[in-house]
Design an enzyme around this catalytic site. Sequence first.
Site, short mmCIF file in Angstrom:
data_model
loop_
_atom_site.label_atom_id
_atom_site.label_comp_id
_atom_site.label_asym_id
_atom_site.label_seq_id
_atom_site.Cartn_x
_atom_site.Cartn_y
_atom_site.Cartn_z
N ARG A 96 -74.63 -14.41 -84.66
CA ARG A 96 -73.27 -13.66 -84.47
C ARG A 96 -73.01 -13.40 -82.80
O ARG A 96 -73.42 -14.10 -82.09
CB ARG A 96 -73.09 -12.57 -85.17
CG ARG A 96 -73.31 -12.83 -86.78
CD ARG A 96 -73.34 -11.65 -87.62
NE ARG A 96 -72.13 -10.93 -87.62
CZ ARG A 96 -71.73 -9.43 -88.08
NH1 ARG A 96 -72.74 -9.02 -88.42
NH2 ARG A 96 -70.52 -9.00 -87.71
N HIS B 176 -79.21 -2.15 -83.00
CA HIS B 176 -79.16 -2.72 -81.65
C HIS B 176 -79.52 -1.58 -80.34
O HIS B 176 -79.63 -2.04 -79.40
CB HIS B 176 -77.87 -3.40 -81.26
CG HIS B 176 -77.68 -4.30 -82.71
ND1 HIS B 176 -78.13 -5.21 -82.98
CD2 HIS B 176 -76.65 -4.08 -83.51
CE1 HIS B 176 -77.86 -5.81 -84.46
NE2 HIS B 176 -76.73 -5.05 -84.48
N PRO C 251 -75.46 3.25 -90.59
CA PRO C 251 -74.02 3.49 -90.44
C PRO C 251 -73.22 2.10 -91.08
O PRO C 251 -73.37 1.23 -90.87
CB PRO C 251 -73.84 3.52 -89.04
CG PRO C 251 -75.01 3.96 -88.50
CD PRO C 251 -76.03 3.54 -89.48
N ASN C 252 -72.25 2.56 -91.83
CA ASN C 252 -71.00 1.78 -92.29
C ASN C 252 -71.42 1.02 -93.45
O ASN C 252 -70.73 0.29 -94.01
CB ASN C 252 -70.36 0.73 -91.36
CG ASN C 252 -69.90 1.76 -90.06
OD1 ASN C 252 -68.68 2.42 -90.27
ND2 ASN C 252 -70.22 1.42 -88.75
N LEU D 292 -77.65 -8.11 -93.92
CA LEU D 292 -77.28 -9.25 -94.85
C LEU D 292 -76.82 -10.29 -94.02
O LEU D 292 -76.62 -11.52 -94.58
CB LEU D 292 -75.97 -8.31 -95.40
CG LEU D 292 -76.07 -7.27 -96.18
CD1 LEU D 292 -75.16 -5.96 -96.03
CD2 LEU D 292 -76.30 -7.48 -97.86
N SER D 293 -76.25 -10.10 -93.02
CA SER D 293 -75.78 -11.33 -92.16
C SER D 293 -76.99 -11.83 -91.05
O SER D 293 -77.88 -10.93 -91.11
CB SER D 293 -74.77 -10.99 -91.25
OG SER D 293 -75.11 -9.93 -90.24
N ASN E 247 -82.10 -1.19 -93.69
CA ASN E 247 -81.00 -1.92 -92.92
C ASN E 247 -80.20 -1.00 -91.97
O ASN E 247 -79.78 -0.04 -92.47
CB ASN E 247 -79.96 -2.60 -93.83
CG ASN E 247 -78.78 -3.30 -93.02
OD1 ASN E 247 -78.82 -3.20 -91.86
ND2 ASN E 247 -78.08 -4.05 -93.84
N GLU F 153 -87.36 -4.97 -92.00
CA GLU F 153 -85.99 -4.47 -91.72
C GLU F 153 -84.98 -5.80 -92.31
O GLU F 153 -85.60 -7.01 -92.28
CB GLU F 153 -86.13 -4.95 -90.00
CG GLU F 153 -84.49 -4.89 -89.29
CD GLU F 153 -84.73 -5.23 -88.12
OE1 GLU F 153 -85.79 -5.00 -87.21
OE2 GLU F 153 -83.68 -5.75 -87.50
N ALA G 154 -75.61 -1.05 -87.21
CA ALA G 154 -75.57 -1.15 -85.76
C ALA G 154 -76.60 -0.51 -84.82
O ALA G 154 -76.93 -0.84 -83.88
CB ALA G 154 -74.22 -0.61 -85.23
N ARG H 2 -65.87 -4.08 -96.66
CA ARG H 2 -65.98 -4.31 -95.34
C ARG H 2 -66.63 -5.46 -94.99
O ARG H 2 -67.44 -6.05 -95.52
CB ARG H 2 -67.31 -3.28 -94.80
CG ARG H 2 -67.68 -3.78 -93.29
CD ARG H 2 -68.81 -2.76 -92.95
NE ARG H 2 -69.09 -3.10 -91.56
CZ ARG H 2 -70.47 -3.15 -91.09
NH1 ARG H 2 -71.43 -2.64 -91.81
NH2 ARG H 2 -70.53 -3.19 -89.97
N ARG I 50 -76.12 -8.62 -81.05
CA ARG I 50 -76.44 -8.35 -82.21
C ARG I 50 -77.89 -8.83 -82.61
O ARG I 50 -78.46 -8.50 -83.53
CB ARG I 50 -75.62 -8.77 -83.59
CG ARG I 50 -74.26 -8.10 -83.69
CD ARG I 50 -73.61 -8.33 -84.91
NE ARG I 50 -72.17 -8.15 -84.91
CZ ARG I 50 -71.83 -7.05 -85.35
NH1 ARG I 50 -72.37 -6.00 -85.92
NH2 ARG I 50 -70.28 -6.94 -85.23
N ASP J 170 -88.21 5.38 -82.69
CA ASP J 170 -89.43 6.51 -82.74
C ASP J 170 -89.79 7.02 -83.86
O ASP J 170 -90.82 7.34 -83.98
CB ASP J 170 -89.01 7.62 -81.44
CG ASP J 170 -89.12 7.01 -79.98
OD1 ASP J 170 -89.53 6.11 -79.99
OD2 ASP J 170 -88.45 7.72 -79.26
#
Length: 148
Positions: free
Chosen positions: A107, A80, A10-11, A101-102, A74, A98, A77, A18, A111, A87
């Site tokens: 953070r 988390h 997502p995102n 980027l950050s 990646n 996995e 969110a 972003r 996270r 599964d």
Amino acid sequence: MRRILVIHGPNLNRLGARDPAIYGTLTLQDIQERLAEKAQELGVELLFFQSNSEGAIIDFLQEHAPHAQGIVINPGALTHYGLSLRDALADTRLPIVEVHLSNIHAREEWRSKSVIAPLAVGQICGLGWRGYLYALDFLAVHIREEEV
Ligand code: DQA
């Protein structure tokens, strides 16, 4: 040819726009172009997928993992809390790297927990878009070694 699934959660379709101070200025398209170049060098085939929906990623995994040898993901969110994604990834039995980027450990506290990490061969975070290239580089060698 060995096939690697490259999945963005997502995102991540918003990369470039972003929060560039955290996620960098490259778009997802830019990153995928660099990955495609690297894949050519390594002699592996990539299948890209991005979705904002956990279910769509699970559908993609169920369809394509049986014909692939590794996964770079990646999960955004979903990292988390995405237990159904976890599964589905476990069900593939494929080697997983996995990528974030950050640096998720530097953070907000929530996270730093990844429900995906225990399934992964390893996690790369905080290295920006290059983390995807390092993940691919590693997986290409890892897959070859596992076949011997
Ligand atoms: C991310 C980190 C996650 O915490 C966040 O929700 C993302 C991106 C990263 O690449 O740094 O969407 O996975």
